[in-house]
Design an enzyme around this catalytic site. Sequence first.
Site, PDB file in Angstrom:
ATOM      1  N   TRP A 151      40.788  31.595  13.940  1.00  0.00           N
ATOM      2  CA  TRP A 151      40.923  30.469  13.188  1.00  0.00           C
ATOM      3  C   TRP A 151      42.223  29.833  12.986  1.00  0.00           C
ATOM      4  CZ3 TRP A 151      44.536  31.323   9.655  1.00  0.00           C
ATOM      5  CH2 TRP A 151      44.801  32.717   9.371  1.00  0.00           C
ATOM      6  N   ASN A 152      43.374  30.735  13.428  1.00  0.00           N
ATOM      7  CA  ASN A 152      44.676  30.127  12.844  1.00  0.00           C
ATOM      8  C   ASN A 152      45.325  28.992  13.838  1.00  0.00           C
ATOM      9  OD1 ASN A 152      45.195  32.039  15.067  1.00  0.00           O
ATOM     10  ND2 ASN A 152      47.415  32.330  14.529  1.00  0.00           N
ATOM     11  N   LYS A 175      33.165  30.514  21.454  1.00  0.00           N
ATOM     12  CA  LYS A 175      32.880  30.928  20.073  1.00  0.00           C
ATOM     13  C   LYS A 175      34.298  30.771  19.093  1.00  0.00           C
ATOM     14  CE  LYS A 175      32.451  34.065  16.986  1.00  0.00           C
ATOM     15  NZ  LYS A 175      33.189  33.775  15.785  1.00  0.00           N
ATOM     16  N   PRO A 176      34.173  29.922  18.355  1.00  0.00           N
ATOM     17  CA  PRO A 176      35.223  29.859  17.585  1.00  0.00           C
ATOM     18  C   PRO A 176      34.801  30.548  16.207  1.00  0.00           C
ATOM     19  CG  PRO A 176      33.648  27.783  17.245  1.00  0.00           C
ATOM     20  CD  PRO A 176      33.286  28.648  18.424  1.00  0.00           C
ATOM     21  N   ALA A 177      36.058  30.682  15.525  1.00  0.00           N
ATOM     22  CA  ALA A 177      35.856  31.609  14.326  1.00  0.00           C
ATOM     23  C   ALA A 177      34.941  30.810  13.301  1.00  0.00           C
ATOM     24  CB  ALA A 177      37.492  32.163  13.726  1.00  0.00           C
ATOM     25  N   GLY A 208      31.141  36.664  14.477  1.00  0.00           N
ATOM     26  CA  GLY A 208      31.706  37.536  15.594  1.00  0.00           C
ATOM     27  C   GLY A 208      31.038  38.736  15.961  1.00  0.00           C
ATOM     28  N   VAL A 232      39.177  43.982  16.699  1.00  0.00           N
ATOM     29  CA  VAL A 232      38.208  43.252  17.375  1.00  0.00           C
ATOM     30  C   VAL A 232      38.583  43.279  18.965  1.00  0.00           C
ATOM     31  CG1 VAL A 232      36.750  41.301  17.591  1.00  0.00           C
ATOM     32  CG2 VAL A 232      37.629  42.220  15.337  1.00  0.00           C
ATOM     33  N   GLY A 252      47.363  40.693  18.024  1.00  0.00           N
ATOM     34  CA  GLY A 252      48.507  40.425  17.070  1.00  0.00           C
ATOM     35  C   GLY A 252      49.934  40.787  17.585  1.00  0.00           C
ATOM     36  N   CYS A 283      50.432  34.609  15.303  1.00  0.00           N
ATOM     37  CA  CYS A 283      50.263  35.744  15.949  1.00  0.00           C
ATOM     38  C   CYS A 283      51.917  36.400  16.266  1.00  0.00           C
ATOM     39  CB  CYS A 283      49.740  35.925  17.258  1.00  0.00           C
ATOM     40  SG  CYS A 283      50.055  34.523  18.301  1.00  0.00           S
ATOM     41  N   PHE A 381      50.036  39.113   8.310  1.00  0.00           N
ATOM     42  CA  PHE A 381      49.343  37.655   8.711  1.00  0.00           C
ATOM     43  C   PHE A 381      49.624  36.605   7.301  1.00  0.00           C
ATOM     44  CE2 PHE A 381      46.602  35.032  11.541  1.00  0.00           C
ATOM     45  CZ  PHE A 381      47.550  35.226  12.418  1.00  0.00           C
TER      46      PHE A 381
END
Length: 480
Positions: A151-152, A175-177, A208, A232, A252, A283, A381
């Site tokens: 999403w970020n 597949k977006p968040a 997800g 994930v 990350g 990130c 984050f």
Amino acid sequence: MVDAIADRYELFLDGQWAVGEESFEVTDPATNDTLASVSSGNEADVDMAVHTADDALEDWTKINPAERGHLLRDISNAIRDEADKLARIETAESGRPLSESQMLISGTVGLFEFFAGMTDKIQGETIPVQEGRLNYTVREPLGVTAHIIPWNSAAIIGARSIAPALASGNTVVAKPAREAPLSTLEIARIANDAGLPDGVVNVVPGKGSTVGAALTSHEGVHGIVFTGSLGVGKTVMKAAADNVVPVELELGGKSPSIVFDDADLDNALENVLRVYDNTGQICFSTNRLFVHDAIYDEFVSRLADEVRELKYGPGIEDRDLGPVISPEAREDIHSYVEGAKSEGAEILAGGEIPTGPGNFYPATLVADVDDDQAIACDEVFGPVMTAHRFSDESEVIKRANDTNYGLFAAVYTTDLGRAHRVASEIEAGNVVVNEYPATAPQVPFGGYKESGIGREKGMQAIDHYTQLKNVAVDVGTVDD
Ligand code: NAP
Ligand code: MG
């Protein structure tokens, strides 16, 4: 309600909107009010999307590569035409200050433009072998590619993998968040309107653990790109193993910045402050700040003064910071700060949850932190930076590298030799010297260690979206 946003979004399959059986709500992190409701996919929708992408593959792969490039350029122009709307959408769903969203949408345009220029430059080689034989390589597309997006920074991260996948002749299921799916859906619609054939890009929003898991374990998927968290990412890699599918992981980070005592301190200060871009939800954010002992007090005190001046507010008001993505994320961030405080850290700026609506958290600077405290090791984050003191080069390199991540690092020094020495010793996919963040479509990006596998952007990205075929031919000789 934000003007740019429709009340309702559906799945995007085969060039059409398709209504899912269930739906979820996208909220505005500045208020937690609903922005839109979105159709949520299920396993059957994923199956349909993969088959649709597979059906579209043959024509898309065979299209003249130069023509594919024209189409990608048309897409980049169409995104530019709708840049203002897209920036507003990203700001509404992610909370990001508007000028930063505008910058990221411009980066999205740049990625489609860059890869538009690559379509007819994906070449093989001829390999010298014995007389009477011709031996050459061809780069061929993988087929249907799955793209799992966080999403970020959804638009630019989606474009970072979708543009090279298309340039190489693959088709796409994205597949977006759930927090921020709208810009991805809009970009799929824009691409289709710009002339992309139906079925070449499909988007299935949803959970997800259902949609993402169904997509990454689908037998019809030939390549996976996952951008998101480490945990994930490991799950996705295991799913890829079952079908022996190449997987690129962009995970990350816990990136260091190192300010030496010979640095141009005004420049270093300006760049270090950019750690609060996107409210720290980046990130590669270099939020572990190491400052040389000789300048620590002066530098950190100046920095703290500046950080205390940073203002937060709804993204649309374009202050220095927006809200963080969710109430839960804010709680997590705050618990790291509280944890550090209870272990004796000093909070030089921020560190308090404000009253009022929305998920705001102030720019926070924490000092007197040991390298092994959770706040200095985990990906927080959020808008939180820790300051650490060091006294020599080899010591700081060791401490900067003492993390399971390896995405990015920033070095501030005016000593040319030191700049290159440190760049060479740092365990990270990207090192910047006297500037930050410094990214561009032509620059490869990706992680060492647990920050990921593979490189996005740059010409190198094409390697991930193609597979190499070798052809060995007995052409004979005149005497045969
Ligand atoms: P996340 O929670 O890992 O989610 C990323 C995506 O994976 C979302 O679309 C999520 O769907 C989906 N997902 C969740 N479970 C899944 C499963 N079992 N199978 C397949 N997909 C699944 O990450 P995030 O919170 O969105 O984003 C923040 C993280 O991304 C941070 O760790 C950040 O460092 C990392 N990141 C890395 C880069 C890079 O380039 N290296 C760039 C940006 C962000 P739902 O959330 O909708 O359920
Ligand atoms: Mg998430």
